[in-house]
Design an enzyme around this catalytic site. Structure first.
Site, mmCIF file in Angstrom:
data_model
loop_
_atom_site.group_PDB
_atom_site.id
_atom_site.type_symbol
_atom_site.label_atom_id
_atom_site.label_comp_id
_atom_site.label_asym_id
_atom_site.label_seq_id
_atom_site.Cartn_x
_atom_site.Cartn_y
_atom_site.Cartn_z
ATOM 1 N N ARG A 1 0.837 -1.199 0.000
ATOM 2 C CA ARG A 1 0.000 0.000 0.000
ATOM 3 C C ARG A 1 0.876 1.255 0.000
ATOM 4 O O ARG A 1 1.925 1.299 0.650
ATOM 5 C CB ARG A 1 -0.886 -0.012 1.246
ATOM 6 N N THR B 1 -9.292 -0.254 -9.782
ATOM 7 C CA THR B 1 -8.491 -1.347 -9.261
ATOM 8 C C THR B 1 -8.555 -2.529 -10.208
ATOM 9 O O THR B 1 -9.380 -2.564 -11.121
ATOM 10 C CB THR B 1 -9.030 -1.714 -7.849
#
Length: 604
Positions: free
Chosen positions: A125, A419
């Site tokens: 992340r 995504t």
């Protein structure tokens, strides 16, 4: 138990790509936009059509990804003896090129990896710059800025994490040389690929990307029109970037020319410059974390821990649903009943209420009480399940897990992740589930060195606190924004045998999309393609959300009679899945791809 379909392996893969493109052209004549674009239900990527899919069988190895070119790259690596992580790297690099709206090396990812013995959870992340403060997305008066102001430009870009994470996993699990994994993407970037109907539709719809001169010169013609379907798009800059990283490892990205280019791009945005520096990029570290694994009936379900909220939220949903009759409400001819929607939506309300209150980067913010264990405790979830009645609760209140010792405010993150997801199984028994993102469609709309930069910092709450206290997911320097990405692995509890790898894009709705597939396969005994193809439905602790055109009026009326506020709109999940099934007495892989996007599955 399963409806299995065979896949003839083509002699020439280009024929498959041509056929896939032709099918997409027929299916995606024009963008099909959301019927109701208000509020949190707006899809992060527009809907561009629906094409029925059949599942795919393979005996030795398999890859399921969001684009046929990416799937082929992963397949060729598996065929060459590569490990699952090798195939995932090759797949991700091609996705950077052919699906730039969704993911790429300018973003981040979460990876669940089963090496045949142990489950690993890798965190790639993005991180906030060292100079960021909780006022990053506030104006001079302390009010949250608009969604557009937050996303478009340099302000929203965090230090990318995907390459560091992939490098870490490759060092531990890879078989083929790092540089070899870059060859398919470098070759395709140099030779060019045909613009797909989905990419063309998204380029046509977006009103911000062409404001970036670099992106405009690449994605659009001289009249600022997006390149038409079938136009061969070459990306020499990306080929150069990937060549450097292939030779120099991830350091070539995080140190030197590329890092300087990223920081300069972010800081020099004309109207919305950001804070990211070369030092922030160089300081980025991927992390291995403890997976969130919980028992559900005869299964063990493993997902990502914080800063992803996916593993905990899905464990909560399943734990609540175990106390309901949902397993007895299997769809008939692919049609989901009002009873099933009601129970699933109510479980979602309860899970999203806790998610919105408690979940954030645990390197900065503690989970309540006894941590993960308290939030997925069976007794706690039984108490939550008891709140479900025959009528909708509308908006659920967050729970009070055992040992709660913190008070947090309510999150206000916009959460529009654009995504992608891929699942891979290799010949040695390793299986992975990876979800990867640049956040909004085309990220921050900044292009540098052949790839787009993320806007992941807008996954932080724009507000820093409310009357209940500081918000767990507020901006802090070096912190990772909360995510809904939910790469998931499922095992047989008794034997430990891996049964399923799945995940999806879709912003905060990812949790519902993945939970739907888990209920579909584990409870309703569908194959993974059937489960993926089911209508999307659920609640994020707001309206009950139904996929437009997939539910009969009688179902909608019944839900409204039970107190549900119903919203119907396009829900562009991009689910991929690989599951273990029996065929002719042998274990084989069975893969499925979402009919709502352009994914493909391939294996031998």
């Amino acid at each position: 138990m399963f409806k299995l379909h065979s896949l003839a392996q083509p002699a020439v893969w280009s024929a498959v790509l041509s056929a896939a493109l032709a099918a997409q052209v027929a299916t995606i004549a024009a963008p099909c936009y959301a019927q109701d674009a208000r509020g949190p239900e707006r899809a992060p990527e527009i809907a561009t059509g629906y094409a029925d899919r059949q599942g795919v069988i393979a005996e030795k190895y398999m890859v399921a990804a969001a684009n046929p070119h990416a799937t082929e790259a992963g397949y060729q690596i598996l065929k060459a003896g590569g490990a699952a992580i090798d195939a995932a790297i090759a797949t991700q690099l091609v996705l950077t090129l052919v699906e730039p709206q969704s993911s790429g090396i300018g973003g981040g990812a979460f990876l669940m990896y089963f090496d045949g013995k142990k489950v690993h959870a890798y965190d790639g992340r993005e991180t906030a710059p060292a100079a960021a403060t909780e006022k990053l997305f506030q104006d001079a008066n302390g009010k949250a800025v608009s969604r557009e102001t937050g996303i478009i430009g340099g302000r929203s870009t965090g230090a990318p994490g995907v390459l560091r994470m992939l490098e870490m996993a490759h060092q531990r699990h890879g078989k083929l040389p790092w540089a070899k994994l870059f060859e398919p993407a470098i070759r395709l970037a140099s030779n060019g690929f045909a613009v797909s109907p989905r990419l063309h539709a998204l380029l046509s719809y977006d009103k911000y990307l062409a404001r970036d001169p670099v992106a405009a010169a690449y994605f659009y013609d001289n009249n600022k029109k997006p390149w038409p379907v079938g136009h061969v798009l070459k990306n020499a800059e990306l080929a150069r970037t990937l060549t450097d990283i292939a030779a120099g490892g991830a350091d070539a990205f995080y140190q030197g020319r590329i890092a300087r280019d990223i920081a300069a791009k972010v800081q020099s945005h004309a109207t919305n410059p950001g804070l990211l520096t070369v030092q922030d990029i160089a300081a980025y570290r991927a992390k291995e974390r403890d997976p969130v694994c919980s028992d559900y009936k005869v299964y063990t379900v493993c997902g990502m821990p914080p800063p992803s909220s996916g593993g905990i939220a899905i464990a909560q949903m399943l734990g609540v649903l175990e106390h309901t009759a949902l397993a007895q409400l299997a769809p008939v001819d692919g049609k989901v009943s009002a009873d099933a929607v009601h129970l699933f939506a109510e479980a979602g309300r309860l899970a999203y209420a806790d998610r919105n209150r408690y979940l954030a980067d645990t390197d900065f913010v503690p989970l309540p009480g006894k941590g993960v264990a308290a939030l997925i405790d069976q007794r706690y979830l039984a108490q939550r399940a008891a709140l479900i009645s025959s009528r909708s609760m509308g908006r659920a209140k967050y729970g009070v897990p055992d040992g709660l010792a913190v008070a947090w405010g309510a999150d206000t993150a916009p959460e529009r992740p654009s995504t992608s997801h891929l699942s891979v199984a290799d010949a040695s028994g390793a299986v992975l589930s990876m979800t990867t993102s640049v956040e909004d469609a085309f990220g921050s709309r900044q292009m540098v060195d052949g790839f787009l930069l993320n806007n992941q910092l807008t996954d932080f709450s724009f507000d820093a606190q409310d009357d209940n206290g500081p918000i767990a997911n507020r901006v802090q320097p070096g912190k990772r924004p909360r995510s809904a990405m939910s790469p998931t692995l499922v095992f047989d509890k008794a034997s430990g045998k891996l049964l399923l790898s799945t995940g999806s894009p879709g912003g905060s709705a990812i949790i519902n999309y993945v939970a739907k597939v888990l209920v579909g396969t584990l409870d309703w005994k569908l194959d993974v393609q059937q489960a993926i193809s089911l209508p999307n439905f659920g609640s994020r602790n707001g309206p009950t959300e139904l996929e437009a055109g997939r539910f009969a009026p009688a179902v909608v009326d019944e839900l409204k009679a039970r107190g549900h506020e119903v919203r119907q709109f396009d829900q562009t999940s991009g689910l991929q899945g690989i599951m273990r099934v029996k065929k002719d007495g042998k274990d084989v892989w069975f893969g499925g791809a979402d009919p709502r996007r352009e994914g493909a599955v391939k294996g031998d």
